[in-house]
Scaffold this motif. Structure first.
Motif, mmCIF file in Angstrom:
data_model
loop_
_atom_site.group_PDB
_atom_site.id
_atom_site.type_symbol
_atom_site.label_atom_id
_atom_site.label_comp_id
_atom_site.label_asym_id
_atom_site.label_seq_id
_atom_site.Cartn_x
_atom_site.Cartn_y
_atom_site.Cartn_z
ATOM 1 N N ILE A 150 0.860 -1.181 0.000
ATOM 2 C CA ILE A 150 0.000 0.000 0.000
ATOM 3 C C ILE A 150 0.896 1.230 0.000
ATOM 4 O O ILE A 150 1.893 1.281 0.732
ATOM 5 C CB ILE A 150 -0.981 0.018 1.202
ATOM 6 N N ARG A 151 0.558 2.188 -0.834
ATOM 7 C CA ARG A 151 1.320 3.434 -0.936
ATOM 8 C C ARG A 151 0.357 4.610 -0.810
ATOM 9 O O ARG A 151 -0.632 4.680 -1.541
ATOM 10 C CB ARG A 151 2.072 3.505 -2.271
ATOM 11 N N LEU A 152 0.665 5.480 0.131
ATOM 12 C CA LEU A 152 -0.182 6.644 0.372
ATOM 13 C C LEU A 152 0.672 7.902 0.309
ATOM 14 O O LEU A 152 1.757 7.963 0.909
ATOM 15 C CB LEU A 152 -0.875 6.559 1.744
ATOM 16 N N GLN A 153 0.183 8.892 -0.412
ATOM 17 C CA GLN A 153 0.920 10.142 -0.578
ATOM 18 C C GLN A 153 0.010 11.328 -0.267
ATOM 19 O O GLN A 153 -1.180 11.309 -0.593
ATOM 20 C CB GLN A 153 1.440 10.286 -2.008
ATOM 21 N N GLU B 244 -2.498 4.005 -3.595
ATOM 22 C CA GLU B 244 -2.321 2.835 -4.450
ATOM 23 C C GLU B 244 -2.297 1.595 -3.559
ATOM 24 O O GLU B 244 -1.590 1.553 -2.556
ATOM 25 C CB GLU B 244 -1.007 2.923 -5.229
ATOM 26 N N VAL B 245 -3.080 0.600 -3.930
ATOM 27 C CA VAL B 245 -3.102 -0.678 -3.210
ATOM 28 C C VAL B 245 -2.824 -1.777 -4.224
ATOM 29 O O VAL B 245 -3.500 -1.872 -5.255
ATOM 30 C CB VAL B 245 -4.468 -0.921 -2.532
ATOM 31 N N ALA C 174 -5.446 -1.209 -7.100
ATOM 32 C CA ALA C 174 -6.428 -0.125 -7.102
ATOM 33 C C ALA C 174 -5.712 1.202 -6.949
ATOM 34 O O ALA C 174 -4.702 1.309 -6.248
ATOM 35 C CB ALA C 174 -7.449 -0.309 -5.976
ATOM 36 N N LEU C 175 -6.253 2.213 -7.626
ATOM 37 C CA LEU C 175 -5.668 3.550 -7.587
ATOM 38 C C LEU C 175 -6.788 4.561 -7.378
ATOM 39 O O LEU C 175 -7.825 4.503 -8.056
ATOM 40 C CB LEU C 175 -4.914 3.830 -8.891
ATOM 41 N N LEU D 217 -12.476 5.238 -9.365
ATOM 42 C CA LEU D 217 -11.636 4.248 -8.714
ATOM 43 C C LEU D 217 -11.164 3.284 -9.801
ATOM 44 O O LEU D 217 -11.983 2.643 -10.472
ATOM 45 C CB LEU D 217 -12.431 3.511 -7.636
ATOM 46 N N GLU D 218 -9.854 3.202 -9.989
ATOM 47 C CA GLU D 218 -9.275 2.431 -11.100
ATOM 48 C C GLU D 218 -8.695 1.108 -10.611
ATOM 49 O O GLU D 218 -7.937 1.074 -9.637
ATOM 50 C CB GLU D 218 -8.169 3.248 -11.782
#
Length: 373
Positions: free
Chosen positions: A153-156, A254-255, A262-263, A272-273
């Motif tokens: 998981i990425r969070l910005q 981003e997961v 998912a983005l 939701l992509e």
């Protein structure tokens, strides 16, 4: 309809107007009294502009005079003032709705724990970004294993505000320009991303490593990178910045799972992509066949008429009202979208450990006892 009192949140603040609008959007709450600001002129001007007849110049006076007329108090002061207000409200057994972060340090958590009883008090924190319907849809898909095993998981949350301040408000406020052991950027932005990571994954990280930087003219931390390790080899990454030109508020998630990724980007919140291991890419919105669709709160207007930040905030206030219903009826308030003291405490502990990691340049275990630094 529940009656609210505000402490903080004047027309000069960032948080005041969104809370005032969102709390009353669906007629679950009504703001009837307040201390909007320590500045008497600003306090009066805010009360007049928002039609609040009962306003006070001191929050203790307001509590004493209004405690039998209100159902809850919303705390919107700068973070350094939260603890003393929370303690006073806990002593008076008045339900609390607090702007994130709950407090600014481990020491303040320990102070609150001297008074807080989860079986007696109502204390919730407004983590508003998880009110977006598409993030709630994403949570549903993760929990139901539609992305497979979660790998990363990425969070910005990059912003440009220290290099190019917004012109709509006075920024940065003086209280945002002082760092303690947990830097203000972590309290301000990192608390959001801790919440969103837990909201989506429903688990806390076991380890954290962090690196802090300062790129602006202010003598405080303005850029933070955190690396997270969870159970099952799941990895996480958090980036916070107030020196990232081009990003007004670039909240981005981003997961990555074993079946799909998912983005989601806040500047396009209704989309939701998904990318699948078959090579297929799918973009869904409120007009798609989604789990969230039957809830009227997510469809105040038909798809194609975008809902945004205030509506997401209003969704959370509806959830808080439902939790307050349970509390008033002597039931546990366990709404899956409303988070209380334990979650806030976990977030402060993560940010505290990130500061230890920045100093030592080592991984810090979340399970270790927090020591005073």
């Amino acid at each position: 309809m529940y009656k609210l009192a505000f402490i903080g949140g004047s027309i000069d603040s960032i948080a005041g107007s969104p809370h005032f609008i969102a709390s009353q959007m669906d007629r679950r709450f009504e703001v009837i009294s307040a201390v909007f600001s320590r500045d008497k002129q600003t306090n009066k001007q805010t009360a007049n502009q928002w039609g609040i007849d009962k306003y006070y110049n001191n929050y203790l006076d307001m509590i004493e005079n209004e405690k039998n007329n209100i159902d809850a108090v919303v705390i919107l002061t700068p973070t350094p003032n939260h603890c003393e207000i929370i303690v006073e409200l806990l002593k008076q057994n008045i339900p609390i709705i607090c702007e994130k972060p709950l407090v600014g340090s481990i020491e303040e958590l320990k102070t609150i724990e001297q008074y807080y009883d989860e079986n007696k008090h109502f204390l919730v924190v407004t983590n508003n970004y998880s009110g977006y319907p598409m993030l709630r849809e994403l949570q549903h898909k993760i929990v139901n294993n539609e992305l497979g095993d979660i790998l990363q998981i990425r969070l910005q949350m990059p912003q440009e505000s220290f290099l190019r301040p917004p012109k709509s408000v006075k920024y940065p406020q003086k209280w945002r320009l002082k760092d303690d052991f947990i830097p203000m950027i972590s309290l301000d932005l990192g608390s959001h991303l801790h919440h969103l990571a837990f909201f989506l994954l429903q688990k806390e990280p076991k380890k954290v490593m962090a690196n802090y930087s300062s790129f602006s003219k202010y003598d405080i931390i303005d850029d933070v990178n955190m690396f997270l390790e969870y159970d099952d080899n799941l990895k996480g990454n958090i980036w916070l910045s107030k020196t990232a030109l081009g990003h007004r508020n670039g909240l981005h998630i981003e997961v990555y799972g074993s079946i799909a990724s998912a983005l989601w980007h806040q500047e396009n919140p209704e989309k939701l992509e998904f990318s699948y291991n078959s090579g297929q890419k799918v973009i869904i919105d409120r007009g798609s066949d989604v789990q969230m669709l039957p809830n009227r709160l997510y469809n105040r207007m038909t798809p194609g008429h975008p809902s945004g930040f205030i509506e997401a905030f209003a969704n959370l206030y509806n959830d808080i009202a439902n939790s307050l219903d349970d509390f008033k009826n002597n039931k546990p308030y366990t709404n899956k979208y409303v988070y209380s003291y334990t979650h806030a405490k976990n977030g402060i502990e993560l940010l505290h450990n990130a500061s230890i990691s920045n100093q030592t340049q080592q991984w810090i275990n979340q399970v270790e006892d927090i020591k005073n630094e």
